[in-house]
Design a protein around this motif. Structure first.
Motif, mmCIF file in Angstrom:
data_model
loop_
_atom_site.group_PDB
_atom_site.id
_atom_site.type_symbol
_atom_site.label_atom_id
_atom_site.label_comp_id
_atom_site.label_asym_id
_atom_site.label_seq_id
_atom_site.Cartn_x
_atom_site.Cartn_y
_atom_site.Cartn_z
ATOM 1 N N VAL A 1 0.838 -1.203 0.000
ATOM 2 C CA VAL A 1 0.000 0.000 0.000
ATOM 3 C C VAL A 1 0.873 1.253 0.000
ATOM 4 O O VAL A 1 0.555 2.257 -0.664
ATOM 5 N N GLN A 2 1.975 1.214 0.720
ATOM 6 C CA GLN A 2 2.896 2.349 0.728
ATOM 7 C C GLN A 2 3.575 2.515 -0.636
ATOM 8 O O GLN A 2 3.878 3.640 -1.057
ATOM 9 N N ALA A 3 3.768 1.406 -1.343
ATOM 10 C CA ALA A 3 4.475 1.463 -2.629
ATOM 11 C C ALA A 3 3.706 2.257 -3.680
ATOM 12 O O ALA A 3 4.324 2.855 -4.574
ATOM 13 N N VAL A 4 2.365 2.283 -3.595
ATOM 14 C CA VAL A 4 1.590 3.018 -4.602
ATOM 15 C C VAL A 4 1.603 4.522 -4.354
ATOM 16 O O VAL A 4 1.061 5.281 -5.177
ATOM 17 N N THR A 5 2.207 4.954 -3.246
ATOM 18 C CA THR A 5 2.359 6.390 -3.003
ATOM 19 C C THR A 5 3.826 6.788 -2.867
ATOM 20 O O THR A 5 4.132 7.953 -2.617
ATOM 21 N N GLU A 6 4.736 5.833 -3.041
ATOM 22 C CA GLU A 6 6.169 6.099 -2.916
ATOM 23 C C GLU A 6 6.695 6.715 -4.206
ATOM 24 O O GLU A 6 6.709 6.067 -5.258
ATOM 25 N N PRO A 7 7.124 7.968 -4.187
ATOM 26 C CA PRO A 7 7.493 8.651 -5.444
ATOM 27 C C PRO A 7 8.789 8.132 -6.051
ATOM 28 O O PRO A 7 9.738 7.801 -5.339
ATOM 29 N N VAL A 8 8.793 8.047 -7.365
ATOM 30 C CA VAL A 8 10.006 7.742 -8.123
ATOM 31 C C VAL A 8 10.026 8.644 -9.355
ATOM 32 O O VAL A 8 8.984 8.995 -9.902
ATOM 33 N N ALA A 9 11.213 9.020 -9.782
ATOM 34 C CA ALA A 9 11.348 9.935 -10.918
ATOM 35 C C ALA A 9 11.581 9.152 -12.206
ATOM 36 O O ALA A 9 12.644 9.254 -12.837
ATOM 37 N N VAL A 10 10.601 8.359 -12.569
ATOM 38 C CA VAL A 10 10.693 7.568 -13.802
ATOM 39 C C VAL A 10 9.416 7.808 -14.600
ATOM 40 O O VAL A 10 8.327 7.424 -14.170
ATOM 41 N N PHE A 11 9.555 8.440 -15.763
ATOM 42 C CA PHE A 11 8.394 8.815 -16.559
ATOM 43 C C PHE A 11 8.665 8.566 -18.042
ATOM 44 O O PHE A 11 9.800 8.386 -18.467
ATOM 45 N N ALA A 12 7.584 8.605 -18.817
ATOM 46 C CA ALA A 12 7.674 8.592 -20.278
ATOM 47 C C ALA A 12 7.149 9.929 -20.791
ATOM 48 O O ALA A 12 6.208 10.488 -20.223
ATOM 49 N N SER A 13 7.719 10.432 -21.860
ATOM 50 C CA SER A 13 7.272 11.721 -22.390
ATOM 51 C C SER A 13 5.918 11.561 -23.078
ATOM 52 O O SER A 13 5.598 10.509 -23.643
ATOM 53 N N ASN A 14 5.123 12.619 -23.036
ATOM 54 C CA ASN A 14 3.829 12.594 -23.718
ATOM 55 C C ASN A 14 4.002 12.387 -25.217
ATOM 56 O O ASN A 14 3.165 11.758 -25.871
ATOM 57 N N ALA A 15 5.086 12.906 -25.750
ATOM 58 C CA ALA A 15 5.334 12.761 -27.188
ATOM 59 C C ALA A 15 5.506 11.295 -27.570
ATOM 60 O O ALA A 15 4.985 10.840 -28.604
ATOM 61 N N LEU A 16 6.218 10.536 -26.747
ATOM 62 C CA LEU A 16 6.401 9.108 -27.028
ATOM 63 C C LEU A 16 5.087 8.345 -26.918
ATOM 64 O O LEU A 16 4.821 7.438 -27.711
ATOM 65 N N VAL A 17 4.273 8.703 -25.945
ATOM 66 C CA VAL A 17 2.980 8.037 -25.788
ATOM 67 C C VAL A 17 2.098 8.340 -26.994
ATOM 68 O O VAL A 17 1.471 7.436 -27.568
ATOM 69 N N ASP A 18 2.046 9.605 -27.378
ATOM 70 C CA ASP A 18 1.244 9.985 -28.548
ATOM 71 C C ASP A 18 1.718 9.245 -29.795
ATOM 72 O O ASP A 18 0.907 8.798 -30.624
ATOM 73 N N LYS A 19 3.029 9.112 -29.939
ATOM 74 C CA LYS A 19 3.602 8.417 -31.097
ATOM 75 C C LYS A 19 3.175 6.956 -31.114
ATOM 76 O O LYS A 19 2.770 6.418 -32.163
ATOM 77 N N ALA A 20 3.227 6.296 -29.965
ATOM 78 C CA ALA A 20 2.846 4.889 -29.893
ATOM 79 C C ALA A 20 1.363 4.695 -30.194
ATOM 80 O O ALA A 20 0.971 3.732 -30.876
ATOM 81 N N LEU A 21 0.528 5.607 -29.700
ATOM 82 C CA LEU A 21 -0.911 5.523 -29.972
ATOM 83 C C LEU A 21 -1.192 5.695 -31.466
ATOM 84 O O LEU A 21 -2.024 4.987 -32.040
ATOM 85 N N GLN A 22 -0.489 6.624 -32.093
ATOM 86 C CA GLN A 22 -0.684 6.852 -33.526
ATOM 87 C C GLN A 22 -0.170 5.673 -34.342
ATOM 88 O O GLN A 22 -0.812 5.255 -35.325
ATOM 89 N N GLN A 23 0.969 5.120 -33.958
ATOM 90 C CA GLN A 23 1.492 3.947 -34.667
ATOM 91 C C GLN A 23 0.544 2.770 -34.569
ATOM 92 O O GLN A 23 0.363 2.026 -35.538
ATOM 93 N N HIS A 24 -0.070 2.586 -33.412
ATOM 94 C CA HIS A 24 -1.055 1.521 -33.260
ATOM 95 C C HIS A 24 -2.243 1.749 -34.184
ATOM 96 O O HIS A 24 -2.713 0.826 -34.858
ATOM 97 N N SER A 25 -2.725 2.984 -34.222
ATOM 98 C CA SER A 25 -3.861 3.312 -35.080
ATOM 99 C C SER A 25 -3.537 3.083 -36.548
ATOM 100 O O SER A 25 -4.345 2.526 -37.304
#
Length: 267
Positions: A11-35
């Motif tokens: 339960v503590q792990a779902v609120t434990e912060p970590v600085a690991v993210f993906a850029s919105n641009a990469l997510v948008d790119k993957a969604l468009q490639q799927h489409s």
């Protein structure tokens, strides 16, 4: 006491912060490639689930996907984006069914110290390499035991990785101590799919709504299945005979058929 400690850890792990993210641009790119590749796009809920798993910013995060809502497609986007960033995605599941994944026990058996040939709580002794920035992606998380969920959080923390749990707390629970996945979903923001796409590619909305009602244990859903003529009634002997007759009729027509019985004796 150990179970309570495992619950607190997860339960503590779902609120434990970590600085690991993906850029919105990469997510948008993957969604468009799927489409472009598939000819259809993820719905809003599927895209939001993928973004949440990628950018929750916590050691552990959860996503809820009732049967038929397309969580596997969201997980494919998550995997594509994470790998595009040069990081590994390690698929895990409580059993060998589901996504192409390693069973959770293959990791936790060694991590817990139960493997007599390997040292416990040692990353280098695990059957696979887990590095900083990697993602442990757990499918059917509602079936994972409390101990296993907690140990996956420990493994991710030790490795500098993250862990993402996807499943449905209303479906089949763990064989051992369970219920933790639902508690984690309530302890921090999660993303939940609500549009069932399985029936006639999402066009049979009446059946989709009934499946969600049945998922919550509401007997009112039975009215829908009865109206469709999908329920049969009779004595125990009559129903066993009817099931066998229907199965044999299917086989004679060249169909694949399955009978589900309550006991081994009935089988």
């Amino acid at each position: 006491r150990s179970i309570l400690a495992a619950e607190d850890n997860a339960v503590q792990a779902v609120t434990e912060p970590v600085a690991v993210f993906a850029s919105n641009a990469l997510v948008d790119k993957a969604l468009q490639q799927h489409s472009d590749a598939k000819g259809w796009s993820l719905n809003t809920g599927q895209a939001e689930l993928a973004r949440h798993l990628l950018n929750a910013g916590t050691l552990a995060a959860t996503g809820v996907g009732p049967a038929g809502t397309g969580k596997t497609t969201s997980m494919q986007i998550v995997t594509a984006v994470w790998q595009e960033m040069g990081r590994n995605v390690i698929g895990l599941a409580p059993s060998a069914a589901g996504i192409d994944a390693t069973t959770i026990d293959q990791l936790t058996f060694t991590w817990s110290g139960r493997n007599p040939w390997r040292r416990g709580h040692t990353l280098s002794e695990l059957p696979m390499q887990i590095s900083a920035g990697d993602m442990l992606l757990v499918d059917e998380a509602g079936m994972a035991t409390t101990e296993n969920i907690s140990m996956l959080c420990d493994i991710a923390r030790e490795a500098g990785a993250i862990v993402r749990f996807v499943g449905d707390p209303h479906q089949l629970d763990a064989v051992g101590n369970g219920g933790l996945f639902g508690a984690m979903c309530n302890a921090a923001p999660t993303a939940e799919l609500t549009d069932v796409m399985r029936f006639s590619k999402g066009k049979d909305t009446e059946q989709a709504d009934a499946s969600l009602t049945l998922r919550l244990g509401r007997t009112s859903a039975i009215d829908f299945y009865d109206k469709r003529g999908w329920l049969e009634g009779g004595s125990r002997a009559q129903m066993l005979t009817a099931a066998v007759d229907a199965y044999l009729a299917d086989v004679n027509r060249g169909r694949r058929s399955l009978i589900i019985a309550a006991t081994n004796t009935d089988v």
